[in-house]
Design an enzyme around this catalytic site. Structure first.
Site, PDB file in Angstrom:
ATOM      1  N   ASP A   1      -2.211  -0.192   5.987  1.00  0.00           N
ATOM      2  CA  ASP A   1      -2.544  -0.065   7.322  1.00  0.00           C
ATOM      3  C   ASP A   1      -4.443   0.323   7.407  1.00  0.00           C
ATOM      4  O   ASP A   1      -4.732   0.687   8.459  1.00  0.00           O
ATOM      5  CB  ASP A   1      -2.020   1.274   7.276  1.00  0.00           C
TER       6      ASP A   1
ATOM      7  N   ASP B   1       0.652  -1.072   0.311  1.00  0.00           N
ATOM      8  CA  ASP B   1      -0.171   0.084  -0.061  1.00  0.00           C
ATOM      9  C   ASP B   1       1.389   1.269   0.100  1.00  0.00           C
ATOM     10  O   ASP B   1       2.162   1.315   0.107  1.00  0.00           O
ATOM     11  CB  ASP B   1      -0.615  -0.304   1.461  1.00  0.00           C
TER      12      ASP B   1
END
Length: 298
Positions: free
Chosen positions: A222, A46
Site C-alpha cells: 500500500d 506487505d
C-alpha cells in the site's frame, strides 16, 4: 462486454498480464484478475495497510482471526512460494501473527528468514547510535512522537502532528546523507534505514531461492515504501498490486482496501478447493474461517 469476460487467469502461462484491461480512467488501475492456485506464481505480501488496517499506534493493529490460517494455506497451495515482506521487525510480526510457517523479511528487508524456524540473515548493518540519538531527541522534543526501534532502521511516527513531517524529514535526510543510509517517507512516518533494507532487495533474495525458481512474482502493498518491490517484481516479469487510494505507482493493479485483499486471497483458496480432485481439498481454512477472513477480533 460483461465484466466476467474481462477476467484473465493471473497465473495462466498462456496469457500475459501486460494485455489486461486497465480502469476506465488512465489515472486509475483495474482490480487484479483472480489468482489461480496452484500455479507457478510467487506471492509477496506487505503487512500494515495490506493485511491489517493501519492503526494510530503500531501495537494497536487488529489482526483478523482467520488471517494466520489464510496466509499458511496460501503458502501451502503455492508450495512455499509466499513471503511476508514488511517494514516491521520480524519480532513484531511473530508477536502479531503467531507461529505462521512462511518465509518473511522484516525491517524493509534488513532481516531475512526463509522459513519459520530458520536463522535470521541480516541484509544490512545495524543502525548506528549517531543516527538513533538525534532522531530520538527530535521525537522527545516535539511532543513525544512515537519512535519505533528496529535492528536496521529507526522510524518516527507523527500521526496527529502533520506539521512535524517537514522538519523530521529534513533531519532524517541530513542524517542519512552523513552516514550513507536511506530514508523512507511513508504514511505519517519517516524512517532512516541502512543500505540493504529495501523490499525490492528482499524480493530478489527470495526469488534466488530454489523453491521460487521459475515462478512469476506478484507483490501486494500500500505504501510508497512498497514501490521498490513493485519495480523489482515488474523487472522479473511479475506485477504489483496497490492497496488503497490511487496514486502514482509502479503497480499494475489496485485493490481498494484491506478487506478487498482478504476477499481476493480467500477467493483464490476457495477456487483451488473447488478445482481440486475429490479428496484433495483441505489445505485452505475451513469454510467458516475462510468467510471470516476480513473480520476483526471481538
Amino acid at each position: 462486454m460483461p465484466d466476467d469476460a474481462k477476467v484473465i487467469a493471473m497465473t495462466d502461462e498462456s496469457d500475459s498480464l501486460k494485455l489486461a484491461l486497465r480502469g476506465s480512467s488512465p489515472d486509475d488501475l483495474s482490480q487484479p484478475p483472480p489468482l489461480r492456485l496452484p500455479s507457478k506464481a510467487a506471492l509477496f505480501l506487505d503487512f500494515d495497510g495490506t493485511l491489517v488496517d493501519i492503526a494510530a499506534h503500531p501495537d494497536h493493529v487488529e489482526v483478523a482471526r482467520a488471517l494466520p490460517g489464510l496466509i499458511e494455506a496460501l503458502g501451502e497451495q503455492l508450495e512455499g512460494r509466499l513471503a511476508l515482506v514488511s517494514g516491521r521487525a520480524l519480532e513484531a510480526l511473530d508477536r502479531l501473527l503467531g507461529p505462521v510457517d512462511v518465509a518473511m523479511a522484516g525491517s524493509h528487508g534488513g532481516e531475512f528468514r526463509p522459513c519459520r524456524n530458520a536463522e535470521i540473515h541480516p541484509l544490512a548493518d545495524p543502525l548506528p547510535e549517531t543516527i538513533a540519538r538525534p532522531l530520538g531527541a527530535f521525537a522527545r522534543d516535539n511532543g513525544e512522537l512515537l519512535v519505533e526501534h528496529k535492528p536496521f532502521s529507526m522510524a518516527v511516527h507523527y500521526r496527529g502532528q502533520p506539521e512535524m513531517r517537514a522538519p523530521l524529514l529534513a533531519l532524517a535526510q541530513d542524517l542519512a546523507e552523513a552516514h550513507g543510509a536511506g530514508v523512507k517517507d511513508g504514511k505519517m512516518v519517516v524512517e532512516v534505514v541502512m543500505p540493504g533494507s529495501d523490499k525490492g532487495s528482499a524480493v530478489a533474495r527470495f526469488m534466488d531461492m530454489p523453491r521460487f525458481a521459475g515462478s512469476t512474482p506478484y507483490f501486494i502493498g500500500d505504501d510508497v515504501t512498497d514501490e521498490d518491490a513493485f519495480k523489482a517484481v515488474t523487472a522479473m516479469g511479475g506485477e504489483g498490486i496497490l492497496v488503497g487510494p490511487m496514486r502514482q505507482t509502479a503497480a499494475c493493479w489496485r485493490l481498494e482496501s484491506v478487506e478487498e485483499v482478504h476477499a481476493w486471497l480467500t477467493r483464490a483458496l476457495a477456487d483451488a478447493d473447488a478445482d481440486a480432485p475429490a479428496g484433495a481439498a483441505g489445505k485452505s481454512p475451513d469454510t467458516e474461517n475462510a468467510g471470516q477472513a476480513g473480520e476483526r477480533p471481538e
